[in-house]
Scaffold this motif. Structure first.
Motif, PDB file in Angstrom:
ATOM      1  N   ASN A 280      34.817  23.262 -52.580  1.00  0.00           N
ATOM      2  CA  ASN A 280      35.938  23.855 -51.820  1.00  0.00           C
ATOM      3  C   ASN A 280      36.762  22.704 -51.310  1.00  0.00           C
ATOM      4  OD1 ASN A 280      34.476  26.368 -51.675  1.00  0.00           O
ATOM      5  ND2 ASN A 280      33.189  25.236 -50.242  1.00  0.00           N
TER       6      ASN A 280
ATOM      7  N   LYS B 272      41.425  19.562 -58.362  1.00  0.00           N
ATOM      8  CA  LYS B 272      41.326  20.976 -58.750  1.00  0.00           C
ATOM      9  C   LYS B 272      41.600  21.157 -60.239  1.00  0.00           C
ATOM     10  CE  LYS B 272      42.489  23.087 -54.324  1.00  0.00           C
ATOM     11  NZ  LYS B 272      43.592  23.641 -53.527  1.00  0.00           N
TER      12      LYS B 272
ATOM     13  N   ASN C 155      33.803  25.234 -59.615  1.00  0.00           N
ATOM     14  CA  ASN C 155      33.664  26.328 -58.644  1.00  0.00           C
ATOM     15  C   ASN C 155      32.729  26.002 -57.484  1.00  0.00           C
ATOM     16  OD1 ASN C 155      35.398  27.809 -60.162  1.00  0.00           O
ATOM     17  ND2 ASN C 155      33.793  28.944 -61.255  1.00  0.00           N
TER      18      ASN C 155
ATOM     19  N   LYS D 149      39.941  20.865 -49.415  1.00  0.00           N
ATOM     20  CA  LYS D 149      40.812  21.094 -48.268  1.00  0.00           C
ATOM     21  C   LYS D 149      41.382  19.751 -47.813  1.00  0.00           C
ATOM     22  CE  LYS D 149      40.446  23.418 -43.905  1.00  0.00           C
ATOM     23  NZ  LYS D 149      39.561  23.403 -42.795  1.00  0.00           N
TER      24      LYS D 149
ATOM     25  N   HIS E 120      31.750  21.037 -49.622  1.00  0.00           N
ATOM     26  CA  HIS E 120      33.011  20.999 -48.903  1.00  0.00           C
ATOM     27  C   HIS E 120      33.632  19.629 -49.226  1.00  0.00           C
ATOM     28  CE1 HIS E 120      34.807  20.965 -44.558  1.00  0.00           C
ATOM     29  NE2 HIS E 120      35.714  21.231 -45.454  1.00  0.00           N
TER      30      HIS E 120
ATOM     31  N   SER F 139      27.292  24.509 -52.909  1.00  0.00           N
ATOM     32  CA  SER F 139      28.654  24.508 -52.399  1.00  0.00           C
ATOM     33  C   SER F 139      28.909  23.158 -51.721  1.00  0.00           C
ATOM     34  CB  SER F 139      28.779  25.674 -51.420  1.00  0.00           C
ATOM     35  OG  SER F 139      29.967  25.535 -50.704  1.00  0.00           O
TER      36      SER F 139
END
Ligand SMILES: C[S@@+](CC[C@H](N)C(=O)[O-])C[C@H]1O[C@@H](n2cnc3c(N)ncnc32)[C@H](O)[C@@H]1O
Length: 256
Positions: free
Chosen positions: A180, A141, A177, A182, A128, A126
């Motif tokens: 993440n 994205k 996937n 932001k 960030h 994962s």
């Protein structure tokens, strides 16, 4: 009050972005060439226009952010990450908390996931990934890239994780996937804590010395002890000790 200073204040008020933290001559040059192209005579006229026009405001944001990126940018550094840094970090922690700061259109967090996939299943990865620029995040994205962005991607990864669509390459969902995304402003927003690895490359060059110092200190506070900061290939930190870092390798710093 000089034209540019007033512009900087108005932009801060309107968008929260503090242009004063960016090197002035460079930023002024980029913005002047944009407003001249649009037919405005000075920063006052330019501000009044973009205050009324969302598209022009977006063009301004595009011009000031500079989203240039590519996969495996400065490939040799990613080899160091793969063969030296990740094995050490994984020996200390099975799950890694990773932040790609100023990630632009996604090439950097996706490269991180591909490199780490040599050690871990994608389901355990994962990253960030943050940037100031919402348009860049949107593009990240979507994950569609021109061939030139992939010049440094190893063939094996290219076959495995990209689908050719005409002139473009689409990043496979299994990699998408892992990230993440932001919005995050390095100059203003709070920083999360306890990272094993922070990657922040090719953005510090735009900031003033004071802004850089603040950001390095924030990164240091955000890393766990033993965590690593990976910087861009023109962004060596000259006084790493000041921020509690020691040199792990060229362009990699370990938090003491
Ligand atoms: C040249 S790109 C670098 C992309 C990627 N890190 C790389 O090395 O390829 C610089 C990025 O920094 C972002 N940026 C500029 N100012 C920022 C800020 N204050 N906070 C967060 N991101 C910022 C821009 O939007 C842009 O996407």
């Amino acid at each position: 009050m000089p034209d540019y200073i007033k512009f900087v204040e108005s932009i801060k008020h309107k968008t929260g972005i503090d242009l004063a933290a960016y090197k002035e001559a460079q930023m002024k040059r980029r913005l002047t060439s944009l407003y001249e192209k649009k037919g405005y005579k000075n920063f006052v006229e330019f501000y009044n226009a973009l205050d009324q026009d969302r598209d022009l405001l977006n063009e301004f944001l595009d011009r000031m952010t500079i989203n240039v990126s590519e996969f495996y940018r400065n490939g040799k550094r990613w080899e160091i990450l793969q063969h030296k840094i990740f094995p050490k970090l994984l020996a200390e922690n099975k799950r890694l908390k990773i932040w790609s700061a100023a990630c632009s259109t996604g090439e950097e967090p996706y490269t991180t996931a591909m490199v780490l996939s040599n050690y871990l299943p994608l389901s355990q990865i994962s990253v960030h990934a943050t940037d100031l620029d919402e348009n860049a995040i949107q593009r990240a994205k979507v994950g569609i890239y021109p061939e030139r962005s992939l010049a440094e991607v190893p063939n094996e990864m290219k076959t495995k994780y990209f689908e050719k669509q005409g002139q473009f390459y689409k990043m496979e969902d299994v990699i998408k996937n892992t990230a993440n995304f932001k919005k995050h402003n390095l100059l203003k927003d709070t920083y999360d804590k306890n990272y094993d690895l922070i990657i922040c490359r090719n953005v510090m060059i735009y900031f003033t010395e004071e802004a850089k110092d603040q950001i390095y200190q924030n990164f240091s506070n955000s890393l766990r002890s033993g965590g690593i900061l990976f910087v861009g290939s023109t962004e060596q930190i000259f006084n790493p000790g000041k921020f509690g870092f020691e040199i792990e390798d060229t362009f990699f710093y370990r938090k003491k």
